[in-house]
Design a protein around this motif. Structure first.
Motif, PDB file in Angstrom:
ATOM      1  N   VAL A 138       0.845  -1.200   0.000  1.00 36.07           N
ATOM      2  CA  VAL A 138       0.000   0.000   0.000  1.00 36.07           C
ATOM      3  C   VAL A 138       0.879   1.248   0.000  1.00 36.07           C
ATOM      4  N   GLY A 139       1.967   1.214   0.759  1.00 35.09           N
ATOM      5  CA  GLY A 139       2.919   2.332   0.756  1.00 35.09           C
ATOM      6  C   GLY A 139       3.496   2.569  -0.623  1.00 35.09           C
ATOM      7  N   GLN A 140       3.823   1.484  -1.325  1.00 33.81           N
ATOM      8  CA  GLN A 140       4.354   1.610  -2.683  1.00 33.81           C
ATOM      9  C   GLN A 140       3.304   2.190  -3.631  1.00 33.81           C
ATOM     10  N   PHE A 141       2.054   1.687  -3.552  1.00 31.06           N
ATOM     11  CA  PHE A 141       0.963   2.234  -4.368  1.00 31.06           C
ATOM     12  C   PHE A 141       0.817   3.739  -4.107  1.00 31.06           C
ATOM     13  N   MET A 142       0.817   4.111  -2.823  1.00 25.04           N
ATOM     14  CA  MET A 142       0.627   5.524  -2.455  1.00 25.04           C
ATOM     15  C   MET A 142       1.768   6.365  -2.988  1.00 25.04           C
ATOM     16  N   ASN A 143       3.000   5.893  -2.855  1.00 27.52           N
ATOM     17  CA  ASN A 143       4.147   6.650  -3.376  1.00 27.52           C
ATOM     18  C   ASN A 143       4.076   6.818  -4.885  1.00 27.52           C
ATOM     19  N   GLU A 144       3.552   5.814  -5.589  1.00 25.82           N
ATOM     20  CA  GLU A 144       3.355   5.942  -7.040  1.00 25.82           C
ATOM     21  C   GLU A 144       2.347   7.053  -7.339  1.00 25.82           C
ATOM     22  N   LEU A 145       1.265   7.111  -6.554  1.00 26.53           N
ATOM     23  CA  LEU A 145       0.254   8.153  -6.755  1.00 26.53           C
ATOM     24  C   LEU A 145       0.793   9.545  -6.420  1.00 26.53           C
ATOM     25  N   ASN A 170      -7.645   8.890  -1.719  1.00 23.88           N
ATOM     26  CA  ASN A 170      -8.365   7.719  -1.224  1.00 23.88           C
ATOM     27  C   ASN A 170      -8.987   6.953  -2.387  1.00 23.88           C
ATOM     28  N   ARG A 171      -9.663   7.666  -3.282  1.00 24.11           N
ATOM     29  CA  ARG A 171     -10.332   7.019  -4.422  1.00 24.11           C
ATOM     30  C   ARG A 171      -9.323   6.313  -5.327  1.00 24.11           C
ATOM     31  N   ALA A 172      -8.212   6.991  -5.609  1.00 20.15           N
ATOM     32  CA  ALA A 172      -7.188   6.409  -6.487  1.00 20.15           C
ATOM     33  C   ALA A 172      -6.540   5.182  -5.839  1.00 20.15           C
ATOM     34  N   LEU A 173      -6.247   5.267  -4.552  1.00 20.96           N
ATOM     35  CA  LEU A 173      -5.620   4.153  -3.840  1.00 20.96           C
ATOM     36  C   LEU A 173      -6.588   2.983  -3.700  1.00 20.96           C
ATOM     37  N   TYR A 174      -7.855   3.268  -3.423  1.00 15.62           N
ATOM     38  CA  TYR A 174      -8.871   2.222  -3.308  1.00 15.62           C
ATOM     39  C   TYR A 174      -8.937   1.419  -4.607  1.00 15.62           C
ATOM     40  N   LYS A 175      -8.897   2.133  -5.719  1.00 12.53           N
ATOM     41  CA  LYS A 175      -8.944   1.480  -7.035  1.00 12.53           C
ATOM     42  C   LYS A 175      -7.733   0.570  -7.225  1.00 12.53           C
ATOM     43  N   LYS A 176      -6.547   1.024  -6.830  1.00 12.45           N
ATOM     44  CA  LYS A 176      -5.333   0.212  -6.957  1.00 12.45           C
ATOM     45  C   LYS A 176      -5.409  -1.050  -6.100  1.00 12.45           C
ATOM     46  N   ILE A 177      -5.943  -0.930  -4.893  1.00 13.43           N
ATOM     47  CA  ILE A 177      -6.071  -2.098  -4.011  1.00 13.43           C
ATOM     48  C   ILE A 177      -7.075  -3.097  -4.599  1.00 13.43           C
ATOM     49  N   GLU A 178      -8.186  -2.572  -5.126  1.00 10.98           N
ATOM     50  CA  GLU A 178      -9.167  -3.458  -5.767  1.00 10.98           C
ATOM     51  C   GLU A 178      -8.558  -4.175  -6.957  1.00 10.98           C
ATOM     52  N   GLU A 179      -7.796  -3.441  -7.785  1.00  9.79           N
ATOM     53  CA  GLU A 179      -7.168  -4.031  -8.971  1.00  9.79           C
ATOM     54  C   GLU A 179      -6.129  -5.089  -8.605  1.00  9.79           C
ATOM     55  N   ALA A 180      -5.518  -4.959  -7.425  1.00  8.06           N
ATOM     56  CA  ALA A 180      -4.524  -5.942  -6.981  1.00  8.06           C
ATOM     57  C   ALA A 180      -5.183  -7.282  -6.645  1.00  8.06           C
ATOM     58  N   GLY A 181      -6.497  -7.278  -6.392  1.00  6.17           N
ATOM     59  CA  GLY A 181      -7.235  -8.511  -6.142  1.00  6.17           C
ATOM     60  C   GLY A 181      -6.941  -9.177  -4.810  1.00  6.17           C
ATOM     61  N   TRP A 182      -6.476  -8.424  -3.836  1.00  7.00           N
ATOM     62  CA  TRP A 182      -6.148  -8.995  -2.522  1.00  7.00           C
ATOM     63  C   TRP A 182      -7.396  -9.434  -1.771  1.00  7.00           C
ATOM     64  N   PHE A 183      -8.474  -8.697  -1.952  1.00  8.20           N
ATOM     65  CA  PHE A 183      -9.719  -8.960  -1.219  1.00  8.20           C
ATOM     66  C   PHE A 183     -10.860  -9.118  -2.223  1.00  8.20           C
ATOM     67  N   PRO A 184     -10.988 -10.312  -2.823  1.00  6.21           N
ATOM     68  CA  PRO A 184     -12.006 -10.507  -3.861  1.00  6.21           C
ATOM     69  C   PRO A 184     -13.431 -10.242  -3.372  1.00  6.21           C
ATOM     70  N   GLU A 185     -13.657 -10.424  -2.083  1.00  4.39           N
ATOM     71  CA  GLU A 185     -14.994 -10.179  -1.524  1.00  4.39           C
ATOM     72  C   GLU A 185     -15.186  -8.701  -1.180  1.00  4.39           C
TER      73      GLU A 185
END
Length: 156
Positions: free
Chosen positions: A10-17, A56-71
């Motif tokens: 998540v830190g890496q995703f955030m730093n990319e954003l 928040n919106r951009a990071l949420y999208k990245k986490i969803e795309e990573a598929g860590w929490f399919p539910e």
């Protein structure tokens, strides 16, 4: 995935954003057992709620795309650290020059004063003891390695 791995990712995703934003920076990522991610951002000029919402919106999208929490069983909070959180980064110290701070040294010694300057390895704090004729101003040069915690004092 282990919590530490999630925190790093998540830190890496955030730093990319944040790459295109020279003013804003990541302070910390935390995760609670309920997959609740807390991301703390700050900015040299202060961070608005609108910027936090956008990140928040951009990071949420990245986490969803990573598929860590399919539910979809995770939550995300992006905010500034707030005054109750201690300073963690050099940039936080730098942006708070001129403000009153409460410092606790590693040996437990408390120090209250005005943050005058920040160097690569420490800070300078002006402490005022006593009042009127007994007033004494002491300047302390402190190394970050000797500081346990620094919090901003709220002065009204």
């Amino acid at each position: 995935m282990a919590n530490e791995t999630y925190i790093q990712a998540v830190g890496q995703f955030m730093n990319e954003l944040l790459e295109g934003d020279g003013d804003c920076f990541l302070v910390e990522v935390r995760i609670k057992p309920t997959n609740n991610f807390k991301v703390f951002l700050d900015a040299d000029s202060g961070i608005s709620i609108a910027r936090c919402v956008s990140f928040n919106r951009a990071l949420y999208k990245k986490i969803e795309e990573a598929g860590w929490f399919p539910e979809g069983d995770f939550s995300l909070e992006v905010s500034s650290p707030g005054l109750d959180e201690p300073l963690k980064l050099w940039r936080q110290y730098k942006k708070n020059i001129g403000r009153m701070v409460d410092i606790t040294l590693l040996d437990g010694t408390p120090l209250n004063g005005k943050l005058l300057d920040v160097t690569e390895d420490g800070c300078v704090v002006e402490e005022t003891k006593g009042k009127n004729k007994k007033k004494e101003v002491i300047t302390h040069s402190l190394l970050f390695e000797n500081i346990k915690q620094t919090k901003i004092q709220v002065v009204f």
